[in-house]
Motif scaffolding. Structure first.
Motif, PDB file in Angstrom:
ATOM      1  N   CYS A 633       0.825  -1.217   0.000  1.00  0.00           N
ATOM      2  CA  CYS A 633       0.000   0.000   0.000  1.00  0.00           C
ATOM      3  C   CYS A 633       0.857   1.265   0.000  1.00  0.00           C
ATOM      4  CB  CYS A 633      -0.923   0.014   1.216  1.00  0.00           C
ATOM      5  SG  CYS A 633      -2.352  -1.063   1.069  1.00  0.00           S
ATOM      6  N   PHE A 634       2.019   1.194   0.646  1.00  0.00           N
ATOM      7  CA  PHE A 634       2.848   2.383   0.735  1.00  0.00           C
ATOM      8  C   PHE A 634       3.419   2.797  -0.622  1.00  0.00           C
ATOM      9  CE2 PHE A 634       2.900   0.883   5.141  1.00  0.00           C
ATOM     10  CZ  PHE A 634       2.607   2.063   5.811  1.00  0.00           C
ATOM     11  N   PHE A 635       3.497   1.860  -1.552  1.00  0.00           N
ATOM     12  CA  PHE A 635       3.993   2.206  -2.876  1.00  0.00           C
ATOM     13  C   PHE A 635       2.980   3.043  -3.669  1.00  0.00           C
ATOM     14  CE2 PHE A 635       6.498  -1.582  -1.829  1.00  0.00           C
ATOM     15  CZ  PHE A 635       7.772  -1.135  -2.127  1.00  0.00           C
ATOM     16  N   GLY A 703      -8.729  13.146  -5.589  1.00  0.00           N
ATOM     17  CA  GLY A 703      -8.426  14.515  -5.982  1.00  0.00           C
ATOM     18  C   GLY A 703      -8.070  15.420  -4.828  1.00  0.00           C
ATOM     19  N   ILE A 704      -8.153  14.910  -3.595  1.00  0.00           N
ATOM     20  CA  ILE A 704      -7.821  15.716  -2.424  1.00  0.00           C
ATOM     21  C   ILE A 704      -6.465  15.293  -1.861  1.00  0.00           C
ATOM     22  CG2 ILE A 704      -8.535  16.382  -0.097  1.00  0.00           C
ATOM     23  CD1 ILE A 704     -11.419  15.923  -0.946  1.00  0.00           C
ATOM     24  N   THR A 705      -6.381  14.021  -1.502  1.00  0.00           N
ATOM     25  CA  THR A 705      -5.131  13.496  -0.958  1.00  0.00           C
ATOM     26  C   THR A 705      -5.094  11.980  -1.134  1.00  0.00           C
ATOM     27  OG1 THR A 705      -3.774  13.254   1.035  1.00  0.00           O
ATOM     28  CG2 THR A 705      -6.168  13.335   1.325  1.00  0.00           C
ATOM     29  N   LYS A 706      -3.890  11.456  -1.279  1.00  0.00           N
ATOM     30  CA  LYS A 706      -3.713  10.012  -1.331  1.00  0.00           C
ATOM     31  C   LYS A 706      -3.279   9.444   0.012  1.00  0.00           C
ATOM     32  CE  LYS A 706      -0.837   9.963  -4.815  1.00  0.00           C
ATOM     33  NZ  LYS A 706       0.068   9.429  -5.862  1.00  0.00           N
ATOM     34  N   ALA A 707      -2.870  10.306   0.904  1.00  0.00           N
ATOM     35  CA  ALA A 707      -2.321   9.851   2.178  1.00  0.00           C
ATOM     36  C   ALA A 707      -3.377   9.170   3.048  1.00  0.00           C
ATOM     37  CB  ALA A 707      -1.702  11.023   2.928  1.00  0.00           C
TER      38      ALA A 707
END
Length: 736
Positions: A633-635, A703-707
């Motif tokens: 997932c971190f990739f 569209g806001i954040t992937k974190a």
């Protein structure tokens, strides 16, 4: 077979049966040191008692067998007297009125059951509930051991592989159902004028339907049978999937997809439970994992059909503006085929014999197991091998109050039967939270929830992220025109991906053209003429129209945002939400292609998990795959392009499938047969609820954040892998 056996009459017939009883006595004597189960050989004792009463010869006394040895014939006797022919287990003398199953060692249907009188059990037969449950538990443990031995004798062959493909079609139908709505939404939204809220509800309604269906059909499968329940659920899915292809309104389409989801919701919990009850211990983990491949095949089938059908907008017809049948409806119809095929194939297969034995139906179970044995032996080239099982342990049944009298109305009888069925299903559901299973159930709930929340959330988030990246790339090529003045010009070509600000248009004609992703802001249109316009994602913001005519266009009022109309007229507007015939086919193909690759990438992980499931164990497979999925997932944070996101989607899918396979096998093996479908159905319903939550939360961050999505998914997978180690390992155990 010795023909004289049937010709010598009743005395020879009785003498042969006593010979078998003598062998039973000899084999029982070999295990004198072990405790004698008083109920274990009730049927064997009853089978030969009548021969003692009819003949005063004491040379063949009957002794009760020990530890289930009386469940099998002595092979030497069978070879000496019958030459190994299977007729020794099937026939009886035509001159004697003897119950066929009695000579086989199969009890009469009414044996071992309490017969209620006037609907109320006699006082002498009322037993303490705790004692009854203890006896029932003992019966289940004995049945589990004996059933495993019987499956070993039946072998693994043609019958199991036939059932594998039949149940695979049902699992394939479940995989198709997940993808259908997502693929048709871009086209259906134009046909049905769907708002963003309506599209969101349509996307989630299938999961809600499957959630209800999993709980409902899972509970019923433990009461009325695996095969019958699966046939009912698939029939409901097929009927409403077919209707959804033709209905026109949004509400009716939504209802049909909901009921279609309710039908297919029973597929996963029933299919795995059903198939596991025909598999011996050493084959169970591997072949249940192979069965999981059909879910992937369903996804590939849906992606390929969408790719081949939906973009062909010419495959359509309409009857005025009231009825339209476009290519996406053809796709919906085609997606119902696996379910229809599964129904047709399932009608040729028998019910689970384990279900029959759990419900006291000995004869039916024996005949099915004999069918399994004979089918496999014939396919392997050993048709002469005899099914040596004569009597199988059955589980004691609770007394039933059925008789309501002859004069009772039919609807009252049905109401009572349904109420009784509901009470049985509900009590079965409560049983999985009893002290014996409560810890296991709570742990499994946590693992199922964490797996589903992360998997479905990410798999829906991936395509949305790809769409967002495509939109960003498309927007980067937008041409902007500011303060342009255009007079006496005719526009008859496609206008695409442009923004016009503070423009002035005088006596211009826009005729027979297509507008795609066009935005006019703070512009003036004076004495202009719009004719035969087809638009997509086109808006006029804060514009002024003076003496302008709109003829045969789809520029509806909602496309004119905060705009003024002065002496302007709309004539013969195109009605309804027209299906655009100039949609970005490359974008559509890309979405189908991405889904196709995502499901295809599951294949290597599925093969590896199937080969290793019985070697490394269910828990190691589940926890290990979850940990690797968590790391992968971190990739995702490095995926800033379409190709990178597609590669990461394939990686995540290929790794996480091993977790799902292990979880399915573990769920089947952790619960006893009379609660297996109920528990699996409840956990699968929880899985769909987690999917709805995951999809809703993850997509809100596109569209806001992937974190945030990455953090949620990683945390859920880490928690699931930790909890998985707390579960008991079931590798090498008999099916409870």
């Amino acid at each position: 077979m010795d023909d004289g056996y049937g010709r010598d009459g009743r005395q020879d017939f009785i003498r042969g049966a006593k010979d078998i009883a003598k062998v039973v006595k000899k084999q029982a004597g070999k295990k004198v040191g072990r405790s004698v189960d008083k109920m274990a050989d009730e049927y064997t004792k009853r089978s030969y008692k009548r021969f003692e009463e009819e003949d005063d010869d004491d040379d063949y006394p009957v002794q009760q067998s020990q530890d289930g040895d009386g469940y099998y014939r002595n092979d030497s006797r069978a070879n000496d007297d019958e030459g190994g022919h299977s007729d020794s287990t099937e026939g009886h003398d035509e001159d004697d009125e003897i119950y066929e199953g009695e000579y086989q060692g199969i009890p009469r249907a009414e044996s071992g059951k309490t017969v209620p009188v006037d609907g109320i059990a006699p006082q002498a037969q009322i037993r303490d509930l705790a004692q009854f449950e203890a006896e029932r538990r003992k019966d289940q443990e004995e049945l589990a051991q004996q059933y495993e031995t019987i499956l070993q004798e039946c072998g693994h062959g043609k019958f199991q592989w036939t059932l594998y493909f039949v149940l695979g079609l049902a699992l394939m139908a479940d995989g198709v159902e997940i993808f259908v709505v997502g693929f048709v939404l871009p086209s259906a939204e134009k046909d049905m004028c769907l708002s963003e809220e309506s599209k969101g509800m349509l996307g989630l309604i299938v999961y809600l339907g499957m959630m209800v269906g999993a709980f409902l059909w899972g509970g019923l499968a433990d009461r009325i049978g695996r095969r019958q329940t699966l046939l009912i659920s698939l029939s409901i899915n097929s009927v409403f999937a077919f209707f959804s292809s033709f209905v026109q309104g949004y509400s009716s389409f939504l209802l049909c997809r909901l009921l279609s989801g309710v039908g297919i919701g029973g597929s996963i919990p029933i299919v795995f439970s059903y198939y596991s009850e025909f598999l011996a211990q050493e084959k169970r983990g591997e072949h249940l994992s192979w069965l999981c491949m059909f879910w992937m095949i369903g996804g590939i089938y849906a992606s390929a059909m969408a790719w081949a059908i939906i973009p062909h907008y010419g495959w359509s017809f309409q009857m005025g503006s009231a009825y339209q049948f476009h290519s996406w409806r053809v796709f919906v119809l085609v997606c119902a085929f696996p379910s229809v095929a599964a129904i047709s194939a399932l009608t040729t297969m028998p019910e689970s014999p384990r279900f029959f034995l759990e419900n006291g139906k000995h004869d039916e179970a024996w005949m099915i197991l004999k069918q399994v044995h004979d089918t496999n032996m014939r396919a392997k080239g050993y048709p002469e091998r005899v099914f040596s099982v004569t009597t199988i342990k059955t589980v004691k049944q609770m007394d039933e109050l059925v008789d309501m009298g002859e004069g009772t109305a039919w609807y009252q009888r049905w109401r009572m039967k349904l109420a009784d069925l509901f009470n049985q299903v509900w009590s079965n559901f409560l049983a999985i939270f009893s002290p014996e299973y409560c810890r296991t159930t709570l742990m499994m709930m946590a693992v199922w929830f964490s797996m589903s929340f992360s998997y479905y959330g990410l798999t829906v988030w991936f395509p949305d992220m790809i769409k967002y990246l495509q939109k960003q790339e498309y927007s980067s090529r937008t041409k902007v025109f500011i303060k342009e003045k255009v007079e006496h010009v005719t526009f008859n070509f496609t206008l695409e991906n442009q923004v016009h600000r503070n423009g002035e248009y005088f006596n211009d004609k826009f005729m027979n053209l297509k507008m795609k992703s066009m935005v006019f802001e703070d512009s003036l249109f004076e004495e202009c003429y719009f004719e035969d316009i087809t638009s997509s994602n086109t808006f006029f913001k804060n514009c002024t129209f003076i003496a302008t005519l709109f003829y045969n266009t789809d520029l509806f009022k909602y496309r004119l945002i905060n705009s003024k109309l002065v002496n302007s007229t709309f004539l013969h507007n195109k009605e309804g939400c027209m299906l655009s015939d100039f949609s970005d086919e490359n974008s559509a193909y890309m979405i189908y292609f991405v889904s196709f690759l995502g499901t295809l990438a599951v294949l290597p992980g599925n093969i590896v998990s199937a080969l290793l499931m019985d070697k490394i164990g269910r828990l190691r497979m589940l926890a290990g795959s979850s940990v690797i999925s968590c790391v992968s997932c971190f990739f995702l944070s490095f995926g800033n392009s379409e190709s990178a996101m597609i590669a990461l989607l394939c990686l995540f899918g290929g790794i996480s499938i091993a977790s799902w396979n292990a979880l399915d096998v573990l769920t089947v093996e952790l619960y006893p047969s009379d609660k297996r479908c109920t528990a699996f159905g409840f956990l699968n319903a929880l899985c769909k609820l987690a999917a709805v939550l995951g999809i809703s939360i993850f997509t809100s961050f596109v569209g806001i954040t992937k974190a945030v999505p990455i953090l949620f998914a990683s945390g859920a997978l880490a928690a699931g892998s930790f909890l998985a180690f707390k579960l008991p390992e079931t590798r090498g155990q008999v099916l409870q």
